[in-house]
Design an enzyme around this catalytic site. Structure first.
Site, PDB file in Angstrom:
ATOM      1  N   HIS A  81      -3.581   7.408   2.347  1.00  0.00           N
ATOM      2  CA  HIS A  81      -3.915   6.059   1.891  1.00  0.00           C
ATOM      3  C   HIS A  81      -5.335   5.748   2.355  1.00  0.00           C
ATOM      4  O   HIS A  81      -5.719   6.051   3.480  1.00  0.00           O
ATOM      5  CB  HIS A  81      -2.921   5.065   2.483  1.00  0.00           C
ATOM      6  CG  HIS A  81      -3.280   3.634   2.209  1.00  0.00           C
ATOM      7  ND1 HIS A  81      -3.644   3.200   0.959  1.00  0.00           N
ATOM      8  CD2 HIS A  81      -3.357   2.547   3.027  1.00  0.00           C
ATOM      9  CE1 HIS A  81      -3.923   1.900   1.016  1.00  0.00           C
ATOM     10  NE2 HIS A  81      -3.754   1.494   2.256  1.00  0.00           N
TER      11      HIS A  81
ATOM     12  N   ASN B  80     -10.024  -0.156  -0.478  1.00  0.00           N
ATOM     13  CA  ASN B  80      -8.561  -0.057  -0.370  1.00  0.00           C
ATOM     14  C   ASN B  80      -7.949  -0.596  -1.661  1.00  0.00           C
ATOM     15  O   ASN B  80      -8.018  -1.796  -1.921  1.00  0.00           O
ATOM     16  CB  ASN B  80      -8.106  -0.872   0.847  1.00  0.00           C
ATOM     17  CG  ASN B  80      -6.600  -0.815   1.056  1.00  0.00           C
ATOM     18  OD1 ASN B  80      -5.854  -0.383   0.183  1.00  0.00           O
ATOM     19  ND2 ASN B  80      -6.155  -1.261   2.223  1.00  0.00           N
TER      20      ASN B  80
ATOM     21  N   CYS C 283       0.814  -1.227   0.000  1.00  0.00           N
ATOM     22  CA  CYS C 283       0.000   0.000   0.000  1.00  0.00           C
ATOM     23  C   CYS C 283       0.845   1.275   0.000  1.00  0.00           C
ATOM     24  O   CYS C 283       0.354   2.338  -0.355  1.00  0.00           O
ATOM     25  CB  CYS C 283      -0.945   0.012   1.197  1.00  0.00           C
ATOM     26  SG  CYS C 283      -2.092  -1.367   1.179  1.00  0.00           S
TER      27      CYS C 283
END
Ligand code: UT7
Length: 322
Positions: free
Chosen positions: A249, A279, A113
């Site tokens: 994020h 996500n 990520c």
């Protein structure tokens, strides 16, 4: 002094969408639980045969056009992904072929990520040292391929997508600083423990999918990202009051909220797309950035704080003037 500035942004989402109602039909969950615990309402899912490179190509062309450049101006490609099309060549090379670019360095970054923050940090260093003038930096994923769609603890979280920026050399400040970290001691809290291609038996046994101890990851993420806010502001000699936008994020709206609070930013100064995208790992920060640039929220000259946290663990931040 050479600086690197974001000259253009782009993004792309696959057409297919899974809403929370769709997931209610697949696993034992509810729209209420997903919304309360994560903020997610829907996520985009790559179609059959649609790959990470396909998504990245659309995002890249949009970013190059927004920068007012042509593909021949690109002299570096840095591609952040955890879900490459193939073991090799890198997805950066596959994208380079699609775009018809010949010669400049092209390589993938694997920091899950945090991949886009790693990628933009590397491209910034190439530009500041005079090794590149126009870098294409991409974060793109087809995470749906490594999600166990029978595991309610993870399948509700993830989505597919791509975001890209063109970083160009400039005599005006753009990226002020980037900060990258990793701590492999946490590898067991969030991982895909087997290789997909190398071990098909593992796929059948459900080991080649994302495994996450969500509660533990949550705690470390909030603490770690809190620390990187201090580190980044101290390095730049800035305070919270100097930040116009947090572009975080997009893992969980509760983590994003904690970060906004740490930066003393009102919620309207925090770019939140997790409700629409879920996500998307390395794609999440550039997708959020492009969304807020294109809808007119983020304006030239404003100061942005970008951050990410993910498997590894890896984490990082980028402070920049847009
Ligand atoms: O991007 C990389 C970094 N990743 C992250 O930052 C993710 C960090 N973690 C999180 O965002 C959160 O921990 C999750 C959203 C993954 C989970 O939220 P939580 O509030 O930490 O829930 P939990 O794991 O503590 O689970 C609470 C309860 C459990 O039931 P019991 O044991 O209390 O009876 C779970 O079994 O909720 C249950 N649960 C669900 N219930 C309905 C777990 N998943 C679901 C679900 N639907 N999908």
């Amino acid at each position: 002094m050479i600086y690197s500035r974001i000259a253009g942004t782009g993004s792309f989402l696959p057409e297919k969408v899974y809403t929370n109602a769709d997931l209610e039909r697949m696993v034992d969950t509810t729209d209420e639980w997903i919304t309360d615990r994560t903020g997610i309402k829907k996520r985009h899912i790559a179609g059959e045969g649609e790959t990470t490179c396909d998504l990245a190509e659309h995002a890249s062309r949009a970013a190059i056009e927004a920068a007012g450049l042509g593909v021949d101006d690109i002299d570096l490609i840095v591609f952040a992904t955890t879900t490459p099309d193939q073991v090799f060549p890198s997805t950066a090379c596959l994208l380079q072929k699609r775009l018809g670019i010949h010669g400049p360095a092209a390589f993938d970054i694997q920091a899950v990520c945090s991949g886009f923050i790693y990628a933009i940090s590397i491209a910034d260093k190439f530009i500041k040292t005079g090794s590149a003038k126009n870098a294409l930096v991409i974060g793109a994923e087809t995470l749906s391929r490594i999600v166990d769609w029978t595991d309610r603890e993870t399948c509700i979280l993830f989505g597919d997508g791509a975001g890209a920026v063109v970083l160009s050399a400039s005599d005006k400040p753009g990226i002020i600083s980037t900060h990258l970290h990793a701590d492999g001691q946490y590898e067991s809290l969030l991982n895909v423990p087997k290789g997909i291609v190398s071990d098909y038996e593992a796929v059948k046994q459900g080991e080649a999918f994302i495994h996450m101890k969500g509660r533990e990851v949550f705690k470390v993420a909030v603490n770690t990202l809190g620390r990187i806010v201090d580190e980044t502001l101290d390095a730049a000699g800035m305070t919270q009051a100097d930040i116009d936008w947090l572009v975080p994020h997009q893992a969980n709206v509760r983590i994003i909220g904690a970060l906004g609070k740490k930066l003393s930013l009102p919620s309207e100064r925090v770019v939140v797309t997790v409700q629409d995208h879920g996500n998307t790992s390395a794609a999440s920060v550039p997708l959020a950035l492009d969304t807020a640039v294109r809808d007119g929220r983020i304006q030239r000259g404003e100061t942005l704080f970008l951050e990410a946290f993910g498997g590894g663990f890896t984490w990082g931040s980028a402070l920049l003037i847009y």
